[in-house]
Design an enzyme around this catalytic site. Structure first.
Site, PDB file in Angstrom:
ATOM      1  N   ARG A   1       0.840  -1.190   0.000  1.00  0.00           N
ATOM      2  CA  ARG A   1       0.000   0.000   0.000  1.00  0.00           C
ATOM      3  C   ARG A   1       0.878   1.245   0.000  1.00  0.00           C
ATOM      4  O   ARG A   1       2.027   1.203   0.454  1.00  0.00           O
ATOM      5  CB  ARG A   1      -0.911   0.008   1.240  1.00  0.00           C
ATOM      6  CG  ARG A   1      -1.807  -1.222   1.368  1.00  0.00           C
ATOM      7  CD  ARG A   1      -2.557  -1.201   2.700  1.00  0.00           C
ATOM      8  NE  ARG A   1      -3.433  -2.371   2.858  1.00  0.00           N
ATOM      9  CZ  ARG A   1      -3.077  -3.501   3.449  1.00  0.00           C
ATOM     10  NH1 ARG A   1      -1.855  -3.622   3.955  1.00  0.00           N
ATOM     11  NH2 ARG A   1      -3.936  -4.499   3.547  1.00  0.00           N
TER      12      ARG A   1
ATOM     13  N   LYS B   1      -1.453  -2.850   8.076  1.00  0.00           N
ATOM     14  CA  LYS B   1      -2.595  -2.434   8.880  1.00  0.00           C
ATOM     15  C   LYS B   1      -2.582  -3.133  10.234  1.00  0.00           C
ATOM     16  O   LYS B   1      -2.216  -4.299  10.337  1.00  0.00           O
ATOM     17  CB  LYS B   1      -3.902  -2.762   8.150  1.00  0.00           C
ATOM     18  CG  LYS B   1      -4.188  -1.853   6.962  1.00  0.00           C
ATOM     19  CD  LYS B   1      -5.553  -2.163   6.367  1.00  0.00           C
ATOM     20  CE  LYS B   1      -5.920  -1.192   5.256  1.00  0.00           C
ATOM     21  NZ  LYS B   1      -7.257  -1.482   4.686  1.00  0.00           N
TER      22      LYS B   1
ATOM     23  N   HIS C   1      -2.708   2.409  -5.781  1.00  0.00           N
ATOM     24  CA  HIS C   1      -3.411   1.150  -5.514  1.00  0.00           C
ATOM     25  C   HIS C   1      -3.574   0.323  -6.787  1.00  0.00           C
ATOM     26  O   HIS C   1      -3.703  -0.903  -6.716  1.00  0.00           O
ATOM     27  CB  HIS C   1      -4.774   1.442  -4.886  1.00  0.00           C
ATOM     28  CG  HIS C   1      -5.042   0.613  -3.669  1.00  0.00           C
ATOM     29  ND1 HIS C   1      -4.248   0.644  -2.542  1.00  0.00           N
ATOM     30  CD2 HIS C   1      -6.011  -0.297  -3.398  1.00  0.00           C
ATOM     31  CE1 HIS C   1      -4.724  -0.197  -1.640  1.00  0.00           C
ATOM     32  NE2 HIS C   1      -5.793  -0.787  -2.136  1.00  0.00           N
TER      33      HIS C   1
ATOM     34  N   ARG D   1      -0.838  -2.008  -6.906  1.00  0.00           N
ATOM     35  CA  ARG D   1      -1.061  -3.109  -5.959  1.00  0.00           C
ATOM     36  C   ARG D   1      -1.969  -4.162  -6.585  1.00  0.00           C
ATOM     37  O   ARG D   1      -1.673  -5.364  -6.543  1.00  0.00           O
ATOM     38  CB  ARG D   1      -1.682  -2.555  -4.678  1.00  0.00           C
ATOM     39  CG  ARG D   1      -2.053  -3.588  -3.620  1.00  0.00           C
ATOM     40  CD  ARG D   1      -2.496  -2.862  -2.351  1.00  0.00           C
ATOM     41  NE  ARG D   1      -3.155  -3.698  -1.378  1.00  0.00           N
ATOM     42  CZ  ARG D   1      -2.545  -4.451  -0.470  1.00  0.00           C
ATOM     43  NH1 ARG D   1      -1.215  -4.504  -0.452  1.00  0.00           N
ATOM     44  NH2 ARG D   1      -3.224  -5.160   0.405  1.00  0.00           N
TER      45      ARG D   1
ATOM     46  N   HIS E   1      -3.271  -9.282   3.546  1.00  0.00           N
ATOM     47  CA  HIS E   1      -4.706  -9.375   3.796  1.00  0.00           C
ATOM     48  C   HIS E   1      -4.951 -10.255   5.024  1.00  0.00           C
ATOM     49  O   HIS E   1      -4.450 -11.368   5.098  1.00  0.00           O
ATOM     50  CB  HIS E   1      -5.430  -9.990   2.598  1.00  0.00           C
ATOM     51  CG  HIS E   1      -5.532  -9.074   1.425  1.00  0.00           C
ATOM     52  ND1 HIS E   1      -5.692  -9.539   0.136  1.00  0.00           N
ATOM     53  CD2 HIS E   1      -5.501  -7.719   1.336  1.00  0.00           C
ATOM     54  CE1 HIS E   1      -5.760  -8.509  -0.700  1.00  0.00           C
ATOM     55  NE2 HIS E   1      -5.641  -7.397   0.018  1.00  0.00           N
TER      56      HIS E   1
ATOM     57  N   TYR F   1      -9.235 -11.274  -6.572  1.00  0.00           N
ATOM     58  CA  TYR F   1      -8.308 -11.314  -7.701  1.00  0.00           C
ATOM     59  C   TYR F   1      -8.466 -12.578  -8.534  1.00  0.00           C
ATOM     60  O   TYR F   1      -8.052 -12.613  -9.689  1.00  0.00           O
ATOM     61  CB  TYR F   1      -6.863 -11.176  -7.200  1.00  0.00           C
ATOM     62  CG  TYR F   1      -6.603  -9.834  -6.576  1.00  0.00           C
ATOM     63  CD1 TYR F   1      -6.486  -8.694  -7.368  1.00  0.00           C
ATOM     64  CD2 TYR F   1      -6.515  -9.678  -5.206  1.00  0.00           C
ATOM     65  CE1 TYR F   1      -6.272  -7.446  -6.795  1.00  0.00           C
ATOM     66  CE2 TYR F   1      -6.300  -8.440  -4.629  1.00  0.00           C
ATOM     67  CZ  TYR F   1      -6.180  -7.333  -5.433  1.00  0.00           C
ATOM     68  OH  TYR F   1      -5.976  -6.102  -4.870  1.00  0.00           O
TER      69      TYR F   1
END
Length: 308
Positions: free
Chosen positions: A157, A181, A252, A255, A278, A287
């Protein structure tokens, strides 16, 4: 004394004006947001009148589910229905807090799933053109090129990229430590091309930018401080323009492109999940939809009987 209109009587019976006052005075919502709430609740009250409900105390979860089904039958998008239900939760939360209804009936309200939008991604050719499209005459050419190469190579990110410190990239072992995150760290492989470009930046550009105020940041701006996310957006946008990519491209997008190209090449879904950071593999699974779309398009274009 003028006769009360039907709409005014309905609004009074359902305490619409006190609710709107609550939104303005206690929630501090802007006029535009309050107007949207008023519209959503007004549509709900019209439904109640049509179905013979006599007042807010008669509304239960079955009434709310029936209303959601009615909105679906009318062709409203799931996102619009979810917004309407958000207004209803605020409305009945207010009524329950004021003692107008004995309990809030929205707790068991069924929520339609919003359709998941497939993310935009670049073709392999577009990605290659983009990362190589930095102005060669720019004094920060190698910095901007390193930014693009790292974004595409790792799928990190933009906030993770701007948060990198000098010691995070390990050229010897070909990886970088990324803080994702929730403060979760992960070790992400970096390809040889990206490592080479980062090395050029560290040798020829960063020493010139460093004024002793960068606090160990990997990527510095012209003032010698940490590169901002907005600056990365600008780098990506300018490169896309130079590469002749006319649609809107963001960090993004690189990404998404990284993940898509890995899966197209046969990468394992769990490995891509780990690479992207994730927490839930269902996020990565989107995806696979992109991959199937790619396969369908490839079949349509190149199979002798793929299209009419």
């Amino acid at each position: 004394m003028p006769r009360e209109s039907r709409a005014d009587a309905l609004a009074r019976r359902y305490y619409l004006e006190p609710f709107l006052d609550f939104l303005a005075l206690e929630r501090g919502l802007r006029p535009r947001t309050r107007k949207a709430y008023q519209s959503d609740i007004g549509r709900f009250l019209a439904y109640l009148e049509k179905t013979g409900v006599g007042g807010p105390g008669e509304v239960g979860h079955q009434t709310l589910d029936g209303y959601a089904a009615d909105l679906l039958r009318r062709g409203l998008a799931a996102t619009t229905i979810r917004r309407a239900q958000s207004a209803l939760r605020a409305y009945f939360g207010f009524l329950a807090a004021e003692g107008i209804v004995p309990e809030d009936p929205t707790g068991r309200m069924a929520r339609p799933r919003a359709a998941r939008k497939l993310p935009e991604f670049l073709s392999r050719d577009e990605a290659a053109r983009l990362v190589e499209a930095v102005d060669p005459d720019s004094p920060v050419h190698w910095r901007d090129r390193a930014v693009l190469e790292l974004l595409y190579a790792t799928g990190m990110r933009v906030s993770e990229l701007t948060g990198l410190s000098l010691g995070d990239v390990d050229a010897e072992h070909g990886n970088t430590l990324v803080l994702g995150k929730g403060g979760r760290e992960r070790l992400v492989p970096v390809g040889a091309v990206a490592l080479k470009v980062v090395g050029r930046y560290l040798d020829s550009v960063r020493p010139r930018l460093d004024r002793g105020v960068g606090k160990g940041a990997l990527f510095l701006n012209q003032r010698g401080t940490r590169l901002s996310r907005m600056s990365v957006w600008t780098i990506v946008s300018r490169a896309a323009e130079r590469a002749g990519i006319e649609r809107r491209i963001s960090p993004h997008t690189l990404r998404h492109s990284c993940a898509t190209h890995l899966l197209e090449g046969g990468a394992d879904l769990a490995a891509v999940q780990e690479l992207l950071g994730h927490a839930d593999i269902s996020t990565t699974q989107i995806y696979t939809h992109l991959d199937r779309e790619y396969l369908r398009e490839t079949h349509r274009r190149f199979h002798p009987r793929g299209s009419l």
